[in-house]
Write an enzyme that holds these catalytic residues in place. Structure first.
Site, PDB file in Angstrom:
ATOM      1  N   ASP A  89       0.860  -1.188   0.000  1.00  0.00           N
ATOM      2  CA  ASP A  89       0.000   0.000   0.000  1.00  0.00           C
ATOM      3  C   ASP A  89       0.894   1.235   0.000  1.00  0.00           C
ATOM      4  OD1 ASP A  89      -2.316   1.940   1.115  1.00  0.00           O
ATOM      5  OD2 ASP A  89      -3.264   0.091   0.420  1.00  0.00           O
ATOM      6  N   ASP A  90       0.433   2.298   0.606  1.00  0.00           N
ATOM      7  CA  ASP A  90       1.149   3.586   0.539  1.00  0.00           C
ATOM      8  C   ASP A  90       2.530   3.488   1.224  1.00  0.00           C
ATOM      9  OD1 ASP A  90       1.536   6.253  -0.007  1.00  0.00           O
ATOM     10  OD2 ASP A  90      -0.295   6.931   0.978  1.00  0.00           O
ATOM     11  N   ASP A 112     -12.458   4.408   4.952  1.00  0.00           N
ATOM     12  CA  ASP A 112     -11.416   3.440   5.321  1.00  0.00           C
ATOM     13  C   ASP A 112     -11.843   2.653   6.554  1.00  0.00           C
ATOM     14  OD1 ASP A 112      -9.961   4.716   3.408  1.00  0.00           O
ATOM     15  OD2 ASP A 112      -8.318   5.304   4.740  1.00  0.00           O
ATOM     16  N   ASP A 167      -5.448   5.189  -5.657  1.00  0.00           N
ATOM     17  CA  ASP A 167      -6.174   6.002  -4.694  1.00  0.00           C
ATOM     18  C   ASP A 167      -6.534   7.358  -5.323  1.00  0.00           C
ATOM     19  OD1 ASP A 167      -7.282   6.668  -2.252  1.00  0.00           O
ATOM     20  OD2 ASP A 167      -5.555   5.973  -1.094  1.00  0.00           O
ATOM     21  N   ARG A 178     -13.775   1.209  -4.114  1.00  0.00           N
ATOM     22  CA  ARG A 178     -14.222   1.556  -2.770  1.00  0.00           C
ATOM     23  C   ARG A 178     -15.418   2.499  -2.862  1.00  0.00           C
ATOM     24  NH1 ARG A 178     -10.228   2.173   0.990  1.00  0.00           N
ATOM     25  NH2 ARG A 178     -11.852   3.254   2.144  1.00  0.00           N
ATOM     26  N   LYS A 198      -3.705  -0.694  -7.004  1.00  0.00           N
ATOM     27  CA  LYS A 198      -4.730   0.075  -6.275  1.00  0.00           C
ATOM     28  C   LYS A 198      -4.431   1.536  -6.536  1.00  0.00           C
ATOM     29  CE  LYS A 198      -6.004   1.195  -1.451  1.00  0.00           C
ATOM     30  NZ  LYS A 198      -5.898   0.751  -0.043  1.00  0.00           N
ATOM     31  N   SER A 248     -10.523   3.997  -6.391  1.00  0.00           N
ATOM     32  CA  SER A 248     -11.184   4.697  -5.281  1.00  0.00           C
ATOM     33  C   SER A 248     -12.087   5.799  -5.825  1.00  0.00           C
ATOM     34  CB  SER A 248     -10.138   5.297  -4.342  1.00  0.00           C
ATOM     35  OG  SER A 248      -9.327   4.283  -3.818  1.00  0.00           O
TER      36      SER A 248
HETATM   37  C1  GLA Z   1      -6.471   6.061   1.681  1.00  0.00           C
HETATM   38  C2  GLA Z   1      -7.015   4.690   1.323  1.00  0.00           C
HETATM   39  C3  GLA Z   1      -6.467   3.649   2.286  1.00  0.00           C
HETATM   40  C4  GLA Z   1      -4.952   3.658   2.229  1.00  0.00           C
HETATM   41  C5  GLA Z   1      -4.420   5.060   2.533  1.00  0.00           C
HETATM   42  C6  GLA Z   1      -2.925   5.159   2.307  1.00  0.00           C
HETATM   43  O1  GLA Z   1      -6.935   6.529   2.907  1.00  0.00           O
HETATM   44  O2  GLA Z   1      -8.415   4.689   1.366  1.00  0.00           O
HETATM   45  O3  GLA Z   1      -6.965   2.362   1.953  1.00  0.00           O
HETATM   46  O4  GLA Z   1      -4.524   3.223   0.967  1.00  0.00           O
HETATM   47  O5  GLA Z   1      -5.042   6.035   1.701  1.00  0.00           O
HETATM   48  O6  GLA Z   1      -2.424   6.417   2.552  1.00  0.00           O
END
Ligand code: GLA
Length: 442
Positions: A85-86, A224, A163, A220, A161, A195
């Protein structure tokens, strides 16, 4: 003149041919919801490898989780993706504008990590953001759509993914399809997780779901997930309260994503964990665990590896389930699954959820017919957590379950084959499922 016409027609044909190949997300991927492990909810943006080498976002963390997925039975149960992820990036692109993984935390680069994941028979996912920055402030893809898609393909990425922080929600109707197009143009098949709707909903816009379905494999819709029952409840309520808009968008290759599984972390009790897992299966949700697989307790691991519930989640029909009853803290959720008998009688997974907090289990008693299960030759009913086989029950049979506070009982009712000679086969006075799912004859 004729030759101009020919050129014009051929150009149109070429464009149609090309766009037929590159637009839309008819990429043949995730015909059932993706299953895997995703770092974010549990490991966040921990970049402190000096003081916390075991838990920081690093090459080591993802290799470790890859190993455990294979050795601890998760792969055998169906989990397949290892998703970064991030917080995997350097703050700046390189001099040629390319994304650079953090040099200390990912010293071998992402291709090496992807190769490792592939060498274990798994697939590799990565995170980016359509805007100027990721949500944690690392470089986003805007202005670099083609280059970044090419970079991901060259690393062997299988899942992206994307965002939506630091982007204009109004730009997303163009931006998300365009990045998907760039992914397709690389020739490498990558699952595309968006997203797009959630940021538009936050901005008060109405997402164009037909376009989202066409361009994304999953997306999404809501907040979160956080490590609490309150967070899981808010997601359950959102999906229940908006099901008329949400449910019809799901199907093979395109899924609603209510966010990660937090089973095995700090915030959910055992009962609540069972509830999250059961309802995510009813929702045909991606099963992306975000948990420390090194330390998870056996009872939570058993939930995540419950084959019978995974089979519901992965049902090939890909029909998302719905909340069909809600009264005084008791909810019933139901999802049509295979097998279908006589072209019209679906099987179902049915989850009874107790949202009450009054400390003692609640009894719920209902006939199969009241649930809309009217196959005249009956259903074989079994409990998917407890080892209880109810045998074959007629639609008239009343089943009674005890549901623990914030817990769940999930049953599977398989429509039985056979011919009905006494034609009580068609209309029943109360067929909520036929109405809510608008089931059609196959
Ligand atoms: C957003 C996404 C999360 C995650 C964070 C990472 O909030 O919805 O799922 O990926 O960013 O910074």
């Amino acid at each position: 003149m004729a030759s101009w016409k020919f050129i014009a027609v051929s150009t149109v044909c070429l464009l149609v041919f090309l766009s037929g190949n590159i637009s839309g997300l008819d990429n043949g991927l995730v015909l059932t919801p993706p299953m895997g492990w995703l770092a974010w909810e549990r490991f966040r943006c921990n970049t402190d490898c000096k003081n916390d080498p075991e838990n920081c976002i690093s090459d080591r963390l993802f290799r470790t989780m890859t190993d455990i997925l294979v050795t601890e039975g998760y792969t055998a149960a169906g989990y397949e993706y290892i998703n970064v992820d991030d917080c995997w990036l350097e703050r700046e692109r390189d001099e040629r504008g390319r994304l650079v993984p953090d040099r200390e935390r990912f010293p071998y680069g992402m291709k090496s990590l992807a190769d490792y994941v592939h060498s274990k028979g798994l697939k590799f996912g990565i995170y980016e953001d359509y805007g100027n920055f990721t949500c944690a402030g690392y470089p986003g893809v805007v202005g670099h759509l083609s280059g970044d898609a090419t970079t991901f393909a060259s690393w062997g990425v299988d899942y992206v993914k994307l965002d939506g922080c630091y982007a204009l929600p109004t730009d997303m109707d163009y931006g998300y399809p365009e990045f998907g197009r760039q992914l397709n143009l690389t020739g490498r098949q990558m699952v595309y997780s968006c997203s797009w709707p959630v940021y538009q909903i936050y901005a008060g816009l109405q997402p164009n779901f037909s376009s989202i379905i066409e361009h994304c494999n999953l997306w999404r819709n809501f907040d979160d997930i956080q490590d609490s029952w309150a967070s899981v409840e808010s997601i359950i309520d959102y999906y229940g309260n908006h099901q008329d808009v949400i449910v019809p968008n799901a199907g093979p290759g395109h899924w609603n994503d209510p966010d990660m599984l937090i089973v095995g972390n700090f915030g959910l009790s055992y009962e609540q964990s069972k509830t999250q897992f059961a309802l995510w299966a009813i929702l045909a949700a991606p099963l992306l665990m975000s948990v420390d697989l090194r330390t998870i307790r056996p009872e939570y691991k058993a939930i995540l590896q419950n084959r019978k519930i995974i089979e519901v989640d992965q049902d090939p029909l890909g029909i998302q389930g719905r909340r069909i009853y809600k009264h005084r803290g008791i909810e019933i959720w139901s999802r049509p699954i295979l097998p279908i008998q006589q072209g019209q009688f679906y099987s179902y997974a049915v989850a009874f959820v107790n949202r009450r907090t009054d400390g003692t289990p609640s009894d719920v008693a209902v006939t199969l017919r009241e649930l809309g299960l009217s196959n005249p030759t009956g259903y074989r009913v079994e409990d998917l957590y407890e080892d209880v086989d109810y045998g074959v029950l007629s639609p008239q049979t009343k089943i009674k379950v005890k549901v623990n506070p914030s817990g769940v009982v999930i049953l599977r009712a398989d429509a039985q084959p056979g011919y009905a000679f006494n034609a009580i086969t068609t209309r029943t006075p109360y067929t909520p499922l036929n109405d809510v799912f608008r089931l059609t004859k196959k």
